[in-house]
Write a protein that holds these residues in place. Sequence first.
Motif, PDB file in Angstrom:
ATOM      1  N   UNK A  16       0.856  -1.176   0.000  1.00  0.00           N
ATOM      2  CA  UNK A  16       0.000   0.000   0.000  1.00  0.00           C
ATOM      3  C   UNK A  16       0.893   1.226   0.000  1.00  0.00           C
ATOM      4  N   UNK A  17       0.765   2.089  -0.994  1.00  0.00           N
ATOM      5  CA  UNK A  17       1.693   3.218  -1.094  1.00  0.00           C
ATOM      6  C   UNK A  17       1.643   4.090   0.140  1.00  0.00           C
ATOM      7  N   UNK A  18       2.785   4.497   0.612  1.00  0.00           N
ATOM      8  CA  UNK A  18       2.825   5.349   1.794  1.00  0.00           C
ATOM      9  C   UNK A  18       2.355   6.756   1.461  1.00  0.00           C
ATOM     10  N   UNK A  19       1.904   7.442   2.476  1.00  0.00           N
ATOM     11  CA  UNK A  19       1.508   8.834   2.279  1.00  0.00           C
ATOM     12  C   UNK A  19       2.677   9.765   2.528  1.00  0.00           C
ATOM     13  N   UNK A  20       3.797   9.200   2.928  1.00  0.00           N
ATOM     14  CA  UNK A  20       4.996  10.003   3.143  1.00  0.00           C
ATOM     15  C   UNK A  20       6.198   9.172   2.732  1.00  0.00           C
ATOM     16  N   UNK A  21       7.355   9.766   2.826  1.00  0.00           N
ATOM     17  CA  UNK A  21       8.562   9.067   2.416  1.00  0.00           C
ATOM     18  C   UNK A  21       9.101   9.619   1.116  1.00  0.00           C
ATOM     19  N   UNK A  22      10.080   8.924   0.613  1.00  0.00           N
ATOM     20  CA  UNK A  22      10.817   9.406  -0.549  1.00  0.00           C
ATOM     21  C   UNK A  22      10.742   8.405  -1.698  1.00  0.00           C
ATOM     22  N   UNK A  23      10.797   8.920  -2.894  1.00  0.00           N
ATOM     23  CA  UNK A  23      10.988   8.111  -4.090  1.00  0.00           C
ATOM     24  C   UNK A  23      12.029   8.818  -4.947  1.00  0.00           C
ATOM     25  N   UNK A  24      12.836   8.042  -5.621  1.00  0.00           N
ATOM     26  CA  UNK A  24      13.896   8.695  -6.370  1.00  0.00           C
ATOM     27  C   UNK A  24      14.408   7.871  -7.519  1.00  0.00           C
ATOM     28  N   UNK A  25      15.161   8.527  -8.349  1.00  0.00           N
ATOM     29  CA  UNK A  25      15.867   7.899  -9.463  1.00  0.00           C
ATOM     30  C   UNK A  25      17.371   8.066  -9.228  1.00  0.00           C
ATOM     31  N   UNK A  26      18.064   6.993  -9.493  1.00  0.00           N
ATOM     32  CA  UNK A  26      19.507   6.971  -9.342  1.00  0.00           C
ATOM     33  C   UNK A  26      20.111   6.369 -10.601  1.00  0.00           C
ATOM     34  N   UNK A  27      21.398   6.558 -10.788  1.00  0.00           N
ATOM     35  CA  UNK A  27      22.056   5.957 -11.942  1.00  0.00           C
ATOM     36  C   UNK A  27      23.465   5.533 -11.584  1.00  0.00           C
ATOM     37  N   UNK A  28      23.916   4.552 -12.340  1.00  0.00           N
ATOM     38  CA  UNK A  28      25.261   4.043 -12.111  1.00  0.00           C
ATOM     39  C   UNK A  28      25.842   3.598 -13.436  1.00  0.00           C
ATOM     40  N   UNK A  29      27.032   4.050 -13.724  1.00  0.00           N
ATOM     41  CA  UNK A  29      27.739   3.620 -14.925  1.00  0.00           C
ATOM     42  C   UNK A  29      28.958   2.811 -14.501  1.00  0.00           C
ATOM     43  N   UNK A  30      29.498   1.988 -15.390  1.00  0.00           N
ATOM     44  CA  UNK A  30      30.612   1.102 -15.023  1.00  0.00           C
ATOM     45  C   UNK A  30      31.784   1.868 -14.401  1.00  0.00           C
ATOM     46  N   UNK A  31      32.261   1.370 -13.284  1.00  0.00           N
ATOM     47  CA  UNK A  31      33.401   1.975 -12.629  1.00  0.00           C
ATOM     48  C   UNK A  31      33.090   3.184 -11.780  1.00  0.00           C
ATOM     49  N   UNK A  32      31.825   3.552 -11.724  1.00  0.00           N
ATOM     50  CA  UNK A  32      31.439   4.722 -10.939  1.00  0.00           C
ATOM     51  C   UNK A  32      30.458   4.336  -9.842  1.00  0.00           C
ATOM     52  N   UNK A  33      30.373   5.171  -8.825  1.00  0.00           N
ATOM     53  CA  UNK A  33      29.421   4.928  -7.763  1.00  0.00           C
ATOM     54  C   UNK A  33      28.014   5.304  -8.214  1.00  0.00           C
ATOM     55  N   UNK A  34      27.049   4.670  -7.573  1.00  0.00           N
ATOM     56  CA  UNK A  34      25.659   5.021  -7.849  1.00  0.00           C
ATOM     57  C   UNK A  34      25.412   6.443  -7.349  1.00  0.00           C
ATOM     58  N   UNK A  35      24.715   7.233  -8.145  1.00  0.00           N
ATOM     59  CA  UNK A  35      24.475   8.622  -7.774  1.00  0.00           C
ATOM     60  C   UNK A  35      22.995   8.976  -7.907  1.00  0.00           C
ATOM     61  N   UNK A  36      22.599   9.909  -7.078  1.00  0.00           N
ATOM     62  CA  UNK A  36      21.226  10.398  -7.137  1.00  0.00           C
ATOM     63  C   UNK A  36      21.028  11.247  -8.376  1.00  0.00           C
ATOM     64  N   UNK A  37      19.916  11.043  -9.035  1.00  0.00           N
ATOM     65  CA  UNK A  37      19.536  11.864 -10.181  1.00  0.00           C
ATOM     66  C   UNK A  37      18.451  12.839  -9.773  1.00  0.00           C
TER      67      UNK A  37
END
Length: 123
Positions: A28-49
């Motif tokens: 059941x979807x929360x009424x609060x909290x966070x949703x996000x998109x992140x990305x990661x390319x080879x050899x790099x750390x995952x980063x927030x978009x």
Amino acid sequence: QVQLEESGGGSVQAGGSLRLSCAASGYTPPSSGCAGWFRQSPGKERERVANILIGDGSTGYADSVKGRFTISQDNAKNLLYLQMNALKPEDTAMYYCATGSGWCAALASYTNWGQGTQVTVSS
């Protein structure tokens, strides 16, 4: 158990656009909290978009995508979107959606992750 599934990735030329979608199921979807998109390319750390506060829709973006990407949500359909315009080769990465709570700009706040969708931008 929350399941997140991304779609909409693909290959595009520089300057083009893509829209990523993230479908949430199993909860059941929360009424609060966070949703996000992140990305990661080879050899790099995952980063927030981009991130969005589920309750009021407040958004945040990495400096590298400001003005080009837009995050949005459809709470009624349990969907999260990332509209990506004016894509650049450096945007090439695996893109992940995630949900969590706390400080929405922090990767550590996210506990539920999708499997990712690949975005490739050619010059």
